[in-house]
Motif scaffolding. Structure first.
Motif, PDB file in Angstrom:
ATOM      1  N   ASP A   1      50.670  49.996  40.459  1.00 15.89           N
ATOM      2  CA  ASP A   1      49.359  50.647  40.417  1.00 15.89           C
ATOM      3  C   ASP A   1      48.479  50.126  39.287  1.00 15.89           C
ATOM      4  OD1 ASP A   1      50.018  52.143  42.595  1.00 15.89           O
ATOM      5  OD2 ASP A   1      50.462  53.980  41.479  1.00 15.89           O
ATOM      6  N   ARG A   2      49.091  49.839  38.135  1.00 15.49           N
ATOM      7  CA  ARG A   2      48.298  49.367  36.997  1.00 15.49           C
ATOM      8  C   ARG A   2      47.696  47.999  37.299  1.00 15.49           C
ATOM      9  NH1 ARG A   2      45.208  51.186  32.956  1.00 15.49           N
ATOM     10  NH2 ARG A   2      45.090  49.689  31.242  1.00 15.49           N
ATOM     11  N   VAL A   3      48.503  47.103  37.815  1.00 11.09           N
ATOM     12  CA  VAL A   3      48.003  45.779  38.178  1.00 11.09           C
ATOM     13  C   VAL A   3      46.913  45.902  39.232  1.00 11.09           C
ATOM     14  CG1 VAL A   3      48.615  43.584  39.276  1.00 11.09           C
ATOM     15  CG2 VAL A   3      50.091  44.554  37.506  1.00 11.09           C
ATOM     16  N   GLN A   4      47.125  46.800  40.211  1.00 11.32           N
ATOM     17  CA  GLN A   4      46.134  46.985  41.262  1.00 11.32           C
ATOM     18  C   GLN A   4      44.780  47.409  40.707  1.00 11.32           C
ATOM     19  OE1 GLN A   4      46.492  46.889  45.234  1.00 11.32           O
ATOM     20  NE2 GLN A   4      44.692  46.161  44.163  1.00 11.32           N
ATOM     21  N   LEU A   5      44.788  48.409  39.821  1.00 13.69           N
ATOM     22  CA  LEU A   5      43.531  48.872  39.232  1.00 13.69           C
ATOM     23  C   LEU A   5      42.815  47.747  38.496  1.00 13.69           C
ATOM     24  CD1 LEU A   5      41.496  51.042  38.216  1.00 13.69           C
ATOM     25  CD2 LEU A   5      43.045  51.400  36.290  1.00 13.69           C
ATOM     26  N   LEU A   6      43.543  47.023  37.654  1.00  9.49           N
ATOM     27  CA  LEU A   6      42.895  46.018  36.813  1.00  9.49           C
ATOM     28  C   LEU A   6      42.408  44.834  37.638  1.00  9.49           C
ATOM     29  CD1 LEU A   6      45.206  46.172  33.683  1.00  9.49           C
ATOM     30  CD2 LEU A   6      42.952  47.191  33.997  1.00  9.49           C
ATOM     31  N   LEU A   7      43.160  44.432  38.654  1.00 11.27           N
ATOM     32  CA  LEU A   7      42.676  43.357  39.520  1.00 11.27           C
ATOM     33  C   LEU A   7      41.367  43.758  40.186  1.00 11.27           C
ATOM     34  CD1 LEU A   7      45.957  42.086  41.231  1.00 11.27           C
ATOM     35  CD2 LEU A   7      44.495  40.806  39.666  1.00 11.27           C
ATOM     36  N   ARG A   8      41.303  44.984  40.673  1.00  6.37           N
ATOM     37  CA  ARG A   8      40.071  45.432  41.332  1.00  6.37           C
ATOM     38  C   ARG A   8      38.923  45.566  40.336  1.00  6.37           C
ATOM     39  NH1 ARG A   8      42.973  49.661  45.532  1.00  6.37           N
ATOM     40  NH2 ARG A   8      43.045  48.215  47.301  1.00  6.37           N
ATOM     41  N   LEU A   9      39.235  46.018  39.129  1.00  9.12           N
ATOM     42  CA  LEU A   9      38.193  46.073  38.103  1.00  9.12           C
ATOM     43  C   LEU A   9      37.643  44.675  37.849  1.00  9.12           C
ATOM     44  CD1 LEU A   9      36.700  47.736  35.866  1.00  9.12           C
ATOM     45  CD2 LEU A   9      38.557  47.057  34.335  1.00  9.12           C
ATOM     46  N   HIS A  10      38.519  43.683  37.769  1.00  9.04           N
ATOM     47  CA  HIS A  10      38.080  42.309  37.525  1.00  9.04           C
ATOM     48  C   HIS A  10      37.276  41.767  38.704  1.00  9.04           C
ATOM     49  CE1 HIS A  10      41.368  41.455  34.257  1.00  9.04           C
ATOM     50  NE2 HIS A  10      40.591  42.492  33.980  1.00  9.04           N
ATOM     51  N   ILE A  11      37.720  42.054  39.924  1.00 10.25           N
ATOM     52  CA  ILE A  11      36.949  41.618  41.096  1.00 10.25           C
ATOM     53  C   ILE A  11      35.549  42.227  41.049  1.00 10.25           C
ATOM     54  CG2 ILE A  11      36.773  41.780  43.614  1.00 10.25           C
ATOM     55  CD1 ILE A  11      39.893  41.815  43.639  1.00 10.25           C
ATOM     56  N   SER A  12      35.490  43.512  40.739  1.00  2.75           N
ATOM     57  CA  SER A  12      34.202  44.207  40.690  1.00  2.75           C
ATOM     58  C   SER A  12      33.264  43.553  39.683  1.00  2.75           C
ATOM     59  CB  SER A  12      34.431  45.675  40.338  1.00  2.75           C
ATOM     60  OG  SER A  12      33.213  46.394  40.276  1.00  2.75           O
ATOM     61  N   HIS A  13      33.786  43.239  38.496  1.00  2.19           N
ATOM     62  CA  HIS A  13      32.925  42.635  37.478  1.00  2.19           C
ATOM     63  C   HIS A  13      32.514  41.216  37.841  1.00  2.19           C
ATOM     64  CE1 HIS A  13      32.221  45.458  34.273  1.00  2.19           C
ATOM     65  NE2 HIS A  13      33.476  45.872  34.322  1.00  2.19           N
ATOM     66  N   VAL A  14      33.418  40.443  38.414  1.00  4.60           N
ATOM     67  CA  VAL A  14      33.056  39.087  38.826  1.00  4.60           C
ATOM     68  C   VAL A  14      31.928  39.133  39.850  1.00  4.60           C
ATOM     69  CG1 VAL A  14      33.865  37.048  40.084  1.00  4.60           C
ATOM     70  CG2 VAL A  14      35.296  38.048  38.287  1.00  4.60           C
ATOM     71  N   LEU A  15      32.019  40.077  40.799  1.00  2.62           N
ATOM     72  CA  LEU A  15      31.001  40.160  41.844  1.00  2.62           C
ATOM     73  C   LEU A  15      29.686  40.743  41.334  1.00  2.62           C
ATOM     74  CD1 LEU A  15      33.203  41.317  44.852  1.00  2.62           C
ATOM     75  CD2 LEU A  15      32.278  39.041  44.419  1.00  2.62           C
ATOM     76  N   GLN A  16      29.728  41.503  40.246  1.00  2.54           N
ATOM     77  CA  GLN A  16      28.480  42.001  39.671  1.00  2.54           C
ATOM     78  C   GLN A  16      27.693  40.897  38.972  1.00  2.54           C
ATOM     79  OE1 GLN A  16      28.637  45.909  37.569  1.00  2.54           O
ATOM     80  NE2 GLN A  16      30.777  45.860  38.216  1.00  2.54           N
ATOM     81  N   VAL A  17      28.376  39.832  38.586  1.00  4.12           N
ATOM     82  CA  VAL A  17      27.706  38.686  37.961  1.00  4.12           C
ATOM     83  C   VAL A  17      27.447  37.586  38.981  1.00  4.12           C
ATOM     84  CG1 VAL A  17      27.881  36.938  36.137  1.00  4.12           C
ATOM     85  CG2 VAL A  17      28.761  39.239  35.741  1.00  4.12           C
ATOM     86  N   CYS A  18      28.371  37.428  39.934  1.00  2.00           N
ATOM     87  CA  CYS A  18      28.291  36.348  40.929  1.00  2.00           C
ATOM     88  C   CYS A  18      28.397  36.955  42.323  1.00  2.00           C
ATOM     89  CB  CYS A  18      29.408  35.336  40.723  1.00  2.00           C
ATOM     90  SG  CYS A  18      29.505  34.619  39.087  1.00  2.00           S
TER      91      CYS A  18
ATOM     92  N   GLY B   1      35.733  34.442  32.313  1.00  3.23           N
ATOM     93  CA  GLY B   1      36.782  33.471  32.587  1.00  3.23           C
ATOM     94  C   GLY B   1      38.134  34.121  32.768  1.00  3.23           C
ATOM     95  N   VAL B   2      38.482  35.052  31.872  1.00  7.39           N
ATOM     96  CA  VAL B   2      39.801  35.678  31.972  1.00  7.39           C
ATOM     97  C   VAL B   2      39.853  36.645  33.146  1.00  7.39           C
ATOM     98  CG1 VAL B   2      39.443  37.662  30.423  1.00  7.39           C
ATOM     99  CG2 VAL B   2      41.697  36.627  30.610  1.00  7.39           C
ATOM    100  N   MET B   3      38.754  37.336  33.434  1.00  6.80           N
ATOM    101  CA  MET B   3      38.764  38.237  34.589  1.00  6.80           C
ATOM    102  C   MET B   3      38.967  37.460  35.887  1.00  6.80           C
ATOM    103  SD  MET B   3      36.079  41.334  33.996  1.00  6.80           S
ATOM    104  CE  MET B   3      36.488  42.684  32.872  1.00  6.80           C
ATOM    105  N   ALA B   4      38.191  36.402  36.076  1.00  2.00           N
ATOM    106  CA  ALA B   4      38.353  35.592  37.284  1.00  2.00           C
ATOM    107  C   ALA B   4      39.672  34.833  37.251  1.00  2.00           C
ATOM    108  CB  ALA B   4      37.182  34.628  37.424  1.00  2.00           C
ATOM    109  N   GLY B   5      40.113  34.442  36.052  1.00  6.07           N
ATOM    110  CA  GLY B   5      41.362  33.707  35.932  1.00  6.07           C
ATOM    111  C   GLY B   5      42.564  34.521  36.362  1.00  6.07           C
ATOM    112  N   THR B   6      42.562  35.837  36.090  1.00  8.48           N
ATOM    113  CA  THR B   6      43.675  36.673  36.539  1.00  8.48           C
ATOM    114  C   THR B   6      43.734  36.727  38.060  1.00  8.48           C
ATOM    115  OG1 THR B   6      42.335  38.704  36.434  1.00  8.48           O
ATOM    116  CG2 THR B   6      43.613  38.116  34.472  1.00  8.48           C
TER     117      THR B   6
END
Length: 807
Positions: free
Chosen positions: A320-337, A717-722
Motif C-alpha cells: 500500500d505504501r509503494v502504491q500511494l507514493l507511485l500514484r503521488l509521483h504520477i500525479s505530480h509528473v502529470l501536473q507539470v507535463c 527527476g526522482v519522481m519520474a525516475g521511480t
C-alpha cells in the motif's frame, strides 16, 4: 502526522495530514500543489501571504524574467521562473472582526487532504474564535485538467453555535515577489510590474501584471458567488477596493447557526504567450464569466484525470505504501507535463512548477522524466523535445562563441536557450558566495541526444526524426567531434575541460583551469552517440541526407571523425576493471567518511561542508551522485558490452558489480537521482539492496530527506525516475531492433504488478504475477502487431490478443 487511507477506487489515493504544524507547512504546500501542465499553484492556505510559514506561489511554463543584482559592486544577472499574482486569496471575517487565520483562533480539529487521483486539495478546520464562536470551514480547490485556463475554490462555512454577519474578502494580488528560496534572498526578487485591475460587471474582478524585463503579460480574473443551503445564489452586498497591483471584493451576508453557506471562487488564468487570444485580461474576464459552478467544473476536471489514469496508472497491489507514493509521483509528473504541455513552448523545470529552486531552469533531468512519458503519452515528450529544437540556433551560437562547431546546449536553460547557470552560488553552510563552474557540464548535449533517440525507439516517430530530431542529433554530434581532440600517443580521442554529473569535482585541486580531462560518463556517451549518428544518417533517404548535411554544414570529414570516435574514444580505468570517473581520479586522496558522518550526520552535501571548513572537495575521491556508474543504468549490459568492445576495452560480467561497489562507498548521494541510478543497477545484482535504495528515492520528497529542499519545489527527476525504475529497472524493459524485451528482476513486493504502456502506437497491458509475465495488446482497429521478447523467446502479439511468458 502523515497518513494514508483507502479511496473508493483502490487503496491509497489520499495524502493527508491531521494537524497544523507551521514548520511543515512549506513542505506540505509543495506536495499538495495543484496543476494541469499549464500552470500550477502551491497548496497554501487561501488567506496566507508569504510570512515565513506559508509561501503562496503560482507558476507557468515559460514564465521567465531576467533581473540584475548588484553584489559587492558587481552586477550578477539571473533569470527566474516568476512567482505570478496570487489568485488564492479568500479571507473570512465574522461580525466585522479581524480576518480568521491560524494565529487568532483555537483549532479544535484540522484535516489537510490531497486527492492524488484528481490533484485536488481539501482542508477542514474546526475552530473557536476569541468570542467563543465555533465554526467549521471546509475548503476545496483544483486547477482544471479539462480547461487549461481554469482554477476553482469552494468554501463551506458552517456556524456551529452562532448566527450573524460574515464578510468574505476575495482578492487578486500582484504584489508578490520571488522569495521562496532562502539562499537566493540577496538576489533581486521583484519580477512584476503592475498594469491594471478592473472589473467585468458586479461579480468579476480581474488583475493584469507584466514581467519587468521579458514583458510577459499575465492576467487573472475571479468570479465569487455565495450559495445558500438550497443551492441558490444568495444576494450579497459587495464592496470593491483596488490599487495598481491589487484588487478585492468584500461580500457581506448573514449566516444562521447550523446552516452551511457555500462560497465559490472561479478563476481564469491567461498570459500573452497563449494561443488564440485577443489579449490576456479581456480573455480572462470573458472566460470566467462563462464558467459554471464548482461542481460542474470539477466533474469535467475529474473526467480528464480519469483519462490520464487509464494510460498512466501503475498497480502494486501488495504494498500500500509503494502504491500511494507511485500514484503521488504520477500525479505530480502529470501536473507539470500534461497533454496541455504538448502544445506549449515548454521544457521541464527540474523542480516542477511549484517552487523556485534552481530558478525554474531546465537541466538534464529530462533523462529521468521522458522514459515514463515515452511509453504512455509520447505526444508530451514530442512537445518537450520541440523546446530543445526551437533553441537549436542558440545552442549553435554558444558552440561558435566557444570555438566549436555544431550545437552546444546549456547546462541550465530558461526562456531562449542561452546559458542560465549562475556564476556564483551561496553556500548555506558558510554563508559565503562561491564561484559556480557547473556550466562545464557539457554532457547535457549528449543527454539530449540520448532522449531524442529513446523517444524514437519507443514511438517509431520517423516524421519527428526526419523534421527535427536528426538535425538536433547530428549538430550535437558535430559539437562533440569539434570539442574532442585526437591524441596520437594513445591513438585515442579525448575531451578536456568538462564536468561530469558528479558536480563535486569542478577542476583539479590547485588548478586555475576549469574542468576535468576525460570524464568517463561523457566520453562513453560520446562514443555511443557517434555510432548512433551514423545510424541516423543511414535512416535518411539520400535526398534528405544531402539536404540536411548542407543545411547544418555536416562534412564527409566530420562523418569520418564520428566513425573514428565511435571506435577510439579514450575511457580512463584504474585498478581491476574500475572505470575512473575522470582521468586522475585514482590519484586523489581518500576521505575519512566515518568521521564526517559522526560530526555532521547528514553529509549528502559534502561539498558545502568541506568548503565551509576551508577544504576543497576537488582533492578527494568522493562523488555527489552516480557519475561513471550511471552508464550501467542508462545502457543495458549487452549494449554496454558491445560499446566497450568496439572501443577495444574488455568488458567482464563482474565489471558492473566492481564499479558499483567501488563508487558506492565514495558517493554521498547528494542528489536523490543517485538513488534511482544505484537502485536500477543493483536490481540484477543485489535485489534487496536495490529495493532499499528504491524506497529511499520513493520516500525522498514526501519525507524531505534532503532537509528542506522539497518545500522549494518537488524533484521531477526522482519522481519520474521511480516510475521508470518499475518498467526499466525491475521489469527490464528494453528495445532492440524493433522488439520490446522484458527481463523481470526478483525485486521487492512487485508480484501482481500491472501497468499500461504504449509501444509504437499499440496500447499494451503488462502484468507480472506468479512467475509469469502477461502482455496484452489492446484492439482499437488501428494498432499494428508488436514483437515482445522474454528470456530469449520472441512472440508477435496481434491487436486484441495476449501472450503469457513463463519466467
Amino acid at each position: 502526522m502523515l497518513e494514508e487511507r483507502a479511496g473508493t477506487t483502490g487503496p491509497n489515493w489520499t495524502l493527508a495530514y491531521d494537524s497544523f504544524e507551521p514548520e511543515q507547512e512549506g513542505l506540505r504546500e509543495a506536495l499538495t500543489s495543484t496543476g494541469n501542465g499549464y500552470f500550477c499553484t502551491r497548496g497554501t492556505l487561501a488567506w496566507a501571504e508569504a510570512d515565513g510559514v506559508s509561501y503562496p506561489g503560482t507558476y507557468t511554463h515559460g514564465g521567465f524574467n531576467r533581473e540584475t543584482t548588484i553584489m559587492n559592486g558587481v552586477p550578477v544577472l539571473n533569470e527566474d521562473l516568476v512567482n505570478l499574482p496570487n489568485w488564492l486569496l479568500l479571507e473570512l471575517r465574522i461580525e466585522g472582526e479581524e480576518a480568521v487565520d491560524m494565529s487568532n483562533v483555537e483549532l479544535l480539529s484540522y484535516r489537510h487532504e490531497y486527492d492524488v487521483r484528481n490533484a485536488a486539495l481539501r482542508r477542514v478546520s474546526r475552530f473557536r474564535d476569541r468570542a467563543g464562536r465555533e465554526t467549521t470551514l471546509e475548503t476545496r480547490r483544483f486547477v482544471s485538467m479539462a480547461d487549461m485556463h481554469q482554477a476553482a475554490m469552494q468554501w463551506t462555512v458552517t456556524p456551529e453555535n452562532w448566527s450573524g454577519r460574515v464578510e468574505v474578502i476575495s482578492s487578486l494580488d500582484g504584489r508578490v515577489t520571488n522569495g521562496g528560496v532562502a539562499r537566493y534572498s540577496r538576489l533581486e526578487g521583484r519580477h512584476l510590474d503592475p498594469v491594471s485591475p478592473r472589473t467585468f460587471g458586479p461579480e468579476i474582478i480581474a488583475l493584469e501584471a507584466r514581467t519587468r524585463q521579458s514583458r510577459i503579460y499575465v492576467a487573472e480574473a475571479a468570479r465569487t458567488r455565495v450559495y445558500g443551503e438550497d443551492g441558490g445564489v444568495l444576494d450579497v452586498r459587495r464592496g470593491l477596493y483596488q490599487m495598481q497591483d491589487y484588487i478585492h471584493q468584500v461580500l457581506s451576508f448573514e449566516v444562521e447557526e447550523g446552516r452551511p453557506a457555500r462560497i465559490e471562487k472561479m478563476v481564469s488564468f491567461y498570459t500573452s504567450r497563449d494561443s488564440a487570444i485577443n489579449e490576456p485580461l479581456t480573455n480572462a474576464g470573458k472566460a470566467v464569466g462563462r464558467y459554471g459552478t464548482y461542481e460542474e467544473a470539477f466533474e469535467r476536471h475529474a473526467r480528464a484525470w480519469d483519462e490520464l489514469w487509464d494510460v498512466c496508472d501503475v498497480l502494486v497491489p501488495r504494498d500500500d505504501r509503494v502504491q500511494l507514493l507511485l500514484r503521488l509521483h504520477i500525479s505530480h509528473v502529470l501536473q507539470v507535463c500534461s497533454p496541455h504541455t504538448a502544445d506549449l513552448d515548454a521544457g521541464v523545470p527540474a523542480r516542477g512548477l511549484n517552487g523556485e529552486a534552481y530558478r525554474g531552469h531546465i537541466f538534464w533531468d529530462e533523462l529521468f522524466i521522458y522514459p515514463f512519458l515515452n511509453f504512455r503519452l509520447p505526444e508530451i515528450t514530442r512537445g518537450l523535445l520541440m523546446y530543445r529544437y526551437r533553441r537549436l540556433n542558440e545552442a549553435r551560437a554558444a558552440a561558435k562563441e566557444a570555438g566549436y562547431e555544431g550545437a552546444m546546449y546549456p547546462w541550465q536553460s530558461g526562456s531562449d536557450g542561452q546559458e542560465e547557470t549562475q556564476t556564483v552560488h551561496l553556500n548555506p553552510k558558510s554563508g559565503r558566495w562561491e564561484p559556480d563552474l557547473s556550466h562545464n557540464q557539457r554532457h547535457v548535449s549528449a543527454d539530449i541526444f540520448y532522449n531524442i533517440w529513446r523517444y524514437y525507439e519507443a514511438t517509431g516517430d520517423f516524421e519527428f526524426l526526419l523534421d527535427y530530431g536528426a538535425e538536433m542529433m547530428l549538430d550535437i554530434a558535430r559539437f562533440w567531434a569539434s570539442i574532442a581532440h585526437y591524441n596520437p600517443e594513445r591513438d585515442r580521442y579525448e575531451i578536456h575541460g568538462v564536468m561530469g554529473p558528479d558536480e563535486f569535482h569542478e577542476k583539479y585541486p590547485g588548478s586555475d583551469e576549469e574542468g576535468l580531462r576525460n570524464n568517463a560518463y561523457t566520453n562513453v556517451m560520446v562514443a555511443w552517440l557517434s555510432e548512433i549518428s551514423l545510424e541516423v544518417l543511414d535512416l535518411l533517404t539520400e535526398r534528405h541526407r544531402k539536404a540536411l548535411s548542407a543545411r547544418i554544414g555536416l562534412t564527409d570529414d566530420e562523418v569520418g571523425t564520428l566513425e573514428e570516435m565511435s571506435r577510439k574514444m579514450f575511457v580512463p580505468f584504474h585498478g581491476d576493471g574500475i572505470v575512473s570517473q575522470f582521468e586522475g581520479y585514482e590519484d586523489l586522496e581518500e576521505l575519512d567518511w566515518e568521521s564526517y558522518r559522526e560530526k555532521y550526520g547528514n553529509i549528502q552535501r559534502l561539498d558545502r561542508i568541506l568548503k565551509a571548513e576551508g577544504d576543497d572537495p576537488d582533492k578527494y575521491k568522493l562523488t555527489k551522485q552516480a557519475d561513471a556508474v550511471l552508464l550501467f543504468f542508462l545502457f543495458p549490459s549487452d549494449v554496454l558490452r558491445r560499446l566497450f568492445e568496439r572501443l577495444g576495452y574488455d568488458y567482464e560480467p563482474e565489471m558492473v558489480r566492481k564499479n558499483v561497489d567501488y563508487y558506492d562507498g565514495r558517493t554521498s548521494h547528494g542528489s536523490t537521482l543517485s538513488f534511482i541510478a544505484h537502485a536500477g543497477i543493483l536490481a540484477g545484482i543485489h535485489p534487496e539492496s536495490s529495493w532499499t535504495r528504491y524506497m529511499v528515492a520513493l520516500e525522498s520528497d514526501v519525507g524531505d530527506v534532503q532537509g528542506g529542499t522539497t518545500q522549494e519545489g518537488i524533484h521531477m527527476g526522482v519522481m519520474a525516475g521511480t516510475l521508470d525504475l518499475i518498467q526499466r529497472g525491475y521489469l527490464g524493459t528494453e528495445i532492440r531492433d524493433g522488439t520490446l524485451y522484458f527481463d523481470p528482476k526478483p525485486v521487492g513486493n512487485l508480484d501482481g504488478l500491472s501497468f499500461p504502456m504504449r509501444f509504437r502506437g499499440t496500447p499494451l497491458e503488462v502484468t507480472l504475477e506468479g512467475g509469469e509475465l502477461r502482455v496484452a495488446a489492446q484492439a482499437d482497429g488501428l494498432n499494428q502487431p508488436v514483437k515482445v521478447g522474454v528470456n530469449g523467446t520472441v512472440e508477435e502479439i496481434e491487436a486484441g490478443e495476449s501472450h503469457t511468458f513463463v519466467l
